[in-house]
Write a protein that holds these residues in place. Sequence first.
Motif, PDB file in Angstrom:
ATOM      1  N   ILE A 178       8.734 -22.153 -11.574  1.00 34.68           N
ATOM      2  CA  ILE A 178       9.870 -21.231 -11.509  1.00 34.68           C
ATOM      3  C   ILE A 178       9.450 -19.822 -11.107  1.00 34.68           C
ATOM      4  O   ILE A 178      10.256 -19.030 -10.607  1.00 34.68           O
ATOM      5  CB  ILE A 178      10.612 -21.201 -12.870  1.00 34.68           C
ATOM      6  N   TYR A 179       8.157 -19.506 -11.281  1.00 33.03           N
ATOM      7  CA  TYR A 179       7.683 -18.146 -10.994  1.00 33.03           C
ATOM      8  C   TYR A 179       7.157 -17.983  -9.572  1.00 33.03           C
ATOM      9  O   TYR A 179       6.788 -16.872  -9.186  1.00 33.03           O
ATOM     10  CB  TYR A 179       6.596 -17.750 -11.993  1.00 33.03           C
ATOM     11  N   ILE A 180       7.112 -19.055  -8.794  1.00 33.81           N
ATOM     12  CA  ILE A 180       6.558 -18.952  -7.444  1.00 33.81           C
ATOM     13  C   ILE A 180       7.362 -17.974  -6.588  1.00 33.81           C
ATOM     14  O   ILE A 180       6.803 -17.092  -5.923  1.00 33.81           O
ATOM     15  CB  ILE A 180       6.518 -20.341  -6.770  1.00 33.81           C
ATOM     16  N   LYS A 181       8.694 -18.092  -6.608  1.00 36.70           N
ATOM     17  CA  LYS A 181       9.528 -17.173  -5.829  1.00 36.70           C
ATOM     18  C   LYS A 181       9.395 -15.738  -6.327  1.00 36.70           C
ATOM     19  O   LYS A 181       9.344 -14.798  -5.534  1.00 36.70           O
ATOM     20  CB  LYS A 181      10.993 -17.617  -5.885  1.00 36.70           C
ATOM     21  N   VAL A 182       9.331 -15.580  -7.651  1.00 39.89           N
ATOM     22  CA  VAL A 182       9.179 -14.237  -8.227  1.00 39.89           C
ATOM     23  C   VAL A 182       7.857 -13.623  -7.779  1.00 39.89           C
ATOM     24  O   VAL A 182       7.790 -12.437  -7.414  1.00 39.89           O
ATOM     25  CB  VAL A 182       9.244 -14.302  -9.769  1.00 39.89           C
ATOM     26  N   GLN A 183       6.802 -14.417  -7.800  1.00 44.06           N
ATOM     27  CA  GLN A 183       5.487 -13.928  -7.379  1.00 44.06           C
ATOM     28  C   GLN A 183       5.495 -13.529  -5.911  1.00 44.06           C
ATOM     29  O   GLN A 183       4.924 -12.491  -5.538  1.00 44.06           O
ATOM     30  CB  GLN A 183       4.437 -15.005  -7.650  1.00 44.06           C
ATOM     31  N   ASN A 184       6.148 -14.328  -5.076  1.00 41.83           N
ATOM     32  CA  ASN A 184       6.240 -13.991  -3.644  1.00 41.83           C
ATOM     33  C   ASN A 184       7.033 -12.707  -3.428  1.00 41.83           C
ATOM     34  O   ASN A 184       6.653 -11.859  -2.601  1.00 41.83           O
ATOM     35  CB  ASN A 184       6.887 -15.141  -2.872  1.00 41.83           C
ATOM     36  N   LEU A 185       8.130 -12.558  -4.162  1.00 44.94           N
ATOM     37  CA  LEU A 185       8.934 -11.338  -4.054  1.00 44.94           C
ATOM     38  C   LEU A 185       8.143 -10.113  -4.510  1.00 44.94           C
ATOM     39  O   LEU A 185       8.264  -9.027  -3.921  1.00 44.94           O
ATOM     40  CB  LEU A 185      10.217 -11.482  -4.875  1.00 44.94           C
ATOM     41  N   MET A 186       7.334 -10.283  -5.557  1.00 51.29           N
ATOM     42  CA  MET A 186       6.512  -9.175  -6.046  1.00 51.29           C
ATOM     43  C   MET A 186       5.470  -8.766  -5.002  1.00 51.29           C
ATOM     44  O   MET A 186       5.224  -7.571  -4.784  1.00 51.29           O
ATOM     45  CB  MET A 186       5.823  -9.557  -7.352  1.00 51.29           C
ATOM     46  N   LEU A 187       4.866  -9.754  -4.346  1.00 55.88           N
ATOM     47  CA  LEU A 187       3.899  -9.452  -3.287  1.00 55.88           C
ATOM     48  C   LEU A 187       4.559  -8.687  -2.152  1.00 55.88           C
ATOM     49  O   LEU A 187       4.002  -7.708  -1.639  1.00 55.88           O
ATOM     50  CB  LEU A 187       3.285 -10.748  -2.755  1.00 55.88           C
ATOM     51  N   ILE A 188       5.757  -9.121  -1.775  1.00 50.35           N
ATOM     52  CA  ILE A 188       6.501  -8.419  -0.721  1.00 50.35           C
ATOM     53  C   ILE A 188       6.837  -6.997  -1.164  1.00 50.35           C
ATOM     54  O   ILE A 188       6.709  -6.040  -0.390  1.00 50.35           O
ATOM     55  CB  ILE A 188       7.790  -9.197  -0.368  1.00 50.35           C
ATOM     56  N   GLY A 189       7.253  -6.858  -2.434  1.00 52.93           N
ATOM     57  CA  GLY A 189       7.582  -5.533  -2.964  1.00 52.93           C
ATOM     58  C   GLY A 189       6.402  -4.589  -2.948  1.00 52.93           C
ATOM     59  O   GLY A 189       6.525  -3.417  -2.552  1.00 52.93           O
ATOM     60  N   VAL A 190       5.234  -5.082  -3.369  1.00 55.18           N
ATOM     61  CA  VAL A 190       4.023  -4.256  -3.360  1.00 55.18           C
ATOM     62  C   VAL A 190       3.670  -3.845  -1.930  1.00 55.18           C
ATOM     63  O   VAL A 190       3.325  -2.680  -1.669  1.00 55.18           O
ATOM     64  CB  VAL A 190       2.850  -5.019  -4.007  1.00 55.18           C
ATOM     65  N   ALA A 191       3.784  -4.796  -0.990  1.00 57.53           N
ATOM     66  CA  ALA A 191       3.482  -4.494   0.414  1.00 57.53           C
ATOM     67  C   ALA A 191       4.434  -3.443   0.964  1.00 57.53           C
ATOM     68  O   ALA A 191       4.016  -2.522   1.683  1.00 57.53           O
ATOM     69  CB  ALA A 191       3.565  -5.780   1.243  1.00 57.53           C
ATOM     70  N   VAL A 192       5.711  -3.556   0.623  1.00 55.14           N
ATOM     71  CA  VAL A 192       6.719  -2.592   1.099  1.00 55.14           C
ATOM     72  C   VAL A 192       6.418  -1.195   0.556  1.00 55.14           C
ATOM     73  O   VAL A 192       6.499  -0.200   1.292  1.00 55.14           O
ATOM     74  CB  VAL A 192       8.139  -3.045   0.685  1.00 55.14           C
ATOM     75  N   VAL A 193       6.073  -1.116  -0.733  1.00 48.48           N
ATOM     76  CA  VAL A 193       5.752   0.185  -1.333  1.00 48.48           C
ATOM     77  C   VAL A 193       4.567   0.830  -0.622  1.00 48.48           C
ATOM     78  O   VAL A 193       4.584   2.029  -0.303  1.00 48.48           O
ATOM     79  CB  VAL A 193       5.454   0.021  -2.837  1.00 48.48           C
ATOM     80  N   ILE A 194       3.532   0.030  -0.328  1.00 43.53           N
ATOM     81  CA  ILE A 194       2.338   0.569   0.332  1.00 43.53           C
ATOM     82  C   ILE A 194       2.660   1.037   1.743  1.00 43.53           C
ATOM     83  O   ILE A 194       2.253   2.134   2.155  1.00 43.53           O
ATOM     84  CB  ILE A 194       1.221  -0.498   0.366  1.00 43.53           C
ATOM     85  N   VAL A 195       3.417   0.221   2.484  1.00 35.78           N
ATOM     86  CA  VAL A 195       3.750   0.558   3.875  1.00 35.78           C
ATOM     87  C   VAL A 195       4.637   1.796   3.952  1.00 35.78           C
ATOM     88  O   VAL A 195       4.504   2.613   4.879  1.00 35.78           O
ATOM     89  CB  VAL A 195       4.434  -0.641   4.565  1.00 35.78           C
ATOM     90  N   THR A 196       5.523   1.946   2.970  1.00 37.46           N
ATOM     91  CA  THR A 196       6.479   3.068   3.011  1.00 37.46           C
ATOM     92  C   THR A 196       6.003   4.304   2.247  1.00 37.46           C
ATOM     93  O   THR A 196       6.794   5.211   1.999  1.00 37.46           O
ATOM     94  CB  THR A 196       7.844   2.623   2.441  1.00 37.46           C
ATOM     95  N   LEU A 197       4.737   4.347   1.881  1.00 39.10           N
ATOM     96  CA  LEU A 197       4.211   5.518   1.151  1.00 39.10           C
ATOM     97  C   LEU A 197       4.482   6.843   1.861  1.00 39.10           C
ATOM     98  O   LEU A 197       4.834   7.829   1.215  1.00 39.10           O
ATOM     99  CB  LEU A 197       2.714   5.353   0.897  1.00 39.10           C
ATOM    100  N   PRO A 198       4.320   6.917   3.202  1.00 39.39           N
ATOM    101  CA  PRO A 198       4.646   8.188   3.877  1.00 39.39           C
ATOM    102  C   PRO A 198       6.088   8.635   3.647  1.00 39.39           C
ATOM    103  O   PRO A 198       6.357   9.834   3.491  1.00 39.39           O
ATOM    104  CB  PRO A 198       4.384   7.866   5.354  1.00 39.39           C
ATOM    105  N   LEU A 199       7.017   7.670   3.618  1.00 38.37           N
ATOM    106  CA  LEU A 199       8.419   8.020   3.377  1.00 38.37           C
ATOM    107  C   LEU A 199       8.615   8.516   1.948  1.00 38.37           C
ATOM    108  O   LEU A 199       9.378   9.463   1.706  1.00 38.37           O
ATOM    109  CB  LEU A 199       9.313   6.804   3.639  1.00 38.37           C
TER     110      LEU A 199
END
Length: 402
Positions: free
Chosen positions: A206-227
């Motif tokens: 049940i946590y596989i989708k949550v884990q994938n979403l968290m990875l995407i969220g972390v990546a988005v935060v890192i990429v958008t740091l300049p903003l």
Amino acid sequence: MKRYKSQDRLIFLAITVLSILGIVMVGSASIGAATTNGSTWAITNIVKQLVFCLVGLFLMIVISRLYNSAIINRRTWIIVYVIMIGLLLSCLLWTAEKGTQAWIRGLPFGLTLQPSEFSKIVLVMILAYLLVDMPKKYRLKHPTTYRSLQSYENALKMRRIHCIYKPLFVVLVAIAVIALIQNDTGTAVITLAICLASFFVAKERIYIKVQNLMLIGVAVVIVTLPLWYNFIIKGYMATRFQTWLNPLSDVTNTSQQVANALIAITNGGIFGVGLGNSTQKFGYIPEAHNDFISSIILEELGLIGLALILIPYIIIIYRLLKYAKYASDPKTTIVLTGIASYFFLHLFINLGGVSGLIPMTGVPLLFVSSGGSSTMAAFVAIGVAQALISKENKIAEMKSQS
């Protein structure tokens, strides 16, 4: 006695080295402020740090012998959580220090307590229960066994609420209290990262989708740091980012500590200037015995000092992750991974901030920086880990004998 023998001795050796290094360097770093705080300042800090270590050692021994994962269960987890949140909120009864209300004051001998340091470990233990036991309690049966489609959908909804939303709610409320009410960004970031690490090692499907979403969220935060830097981050956090991008921008004010920490590291070079011979601790780095103690270690002991920090930390983190990987109990995997990430994050954020690799957030170097709450919380974390390691070693020994 058998339980003590089944614990990990390398971890104990590593924390012993770090604690001794901390006591010695707290004294050395405190000498620089003796002219303003009195001639006994260094001795006072040495004695205090020694007492913190001894009390922490006592707590570690007791917890390592008494703790087991069953302590946090369906009856106790909510009580423990409410007490934790209550302690975090109680800090508002005292005045802020450097803009942060994270301490309980007025304790005997003028001591203070920072509940958020202990909340990191408590949250990991609570998450271990929720992420393992909730999926078992709300496990879905085959759809054909339900009376109707509505019954199946209700069961699916309850599973999501208790297995996903409840753990997320528990974490987010604690983070909100620490970040928004206490105004302690550094502790909030570390606590969130520790909880994310705990989620990532949860084994239920049940946590596989949550884990994938968290990875995407972390990546988005890192990429958008300049903003974030240009449009979202304001106030003192923006100042810290500016200091990180340009450490020499305001060496007499906002970037004083970072700039002088870099000077200290440069002065130390390979072999250091010698124990007690730091120049930067004499007024250049305020409160050098706290979060910036690693810069004084590097100045006085050079690469040897860096090795005395890194090698014990690597041993602790590696051993914890090794036991987590092969643990027979998924709760043990989550708790040991959370504790390993706890030590890694403190090491990375402290050394990264002092060296200018990342923005400085005021995070102590566990076992080394002066401070009762951080030191005792670290000992408590090791006590919990050793209790679980002892259990795993006993199980492995029984299997080998059968």
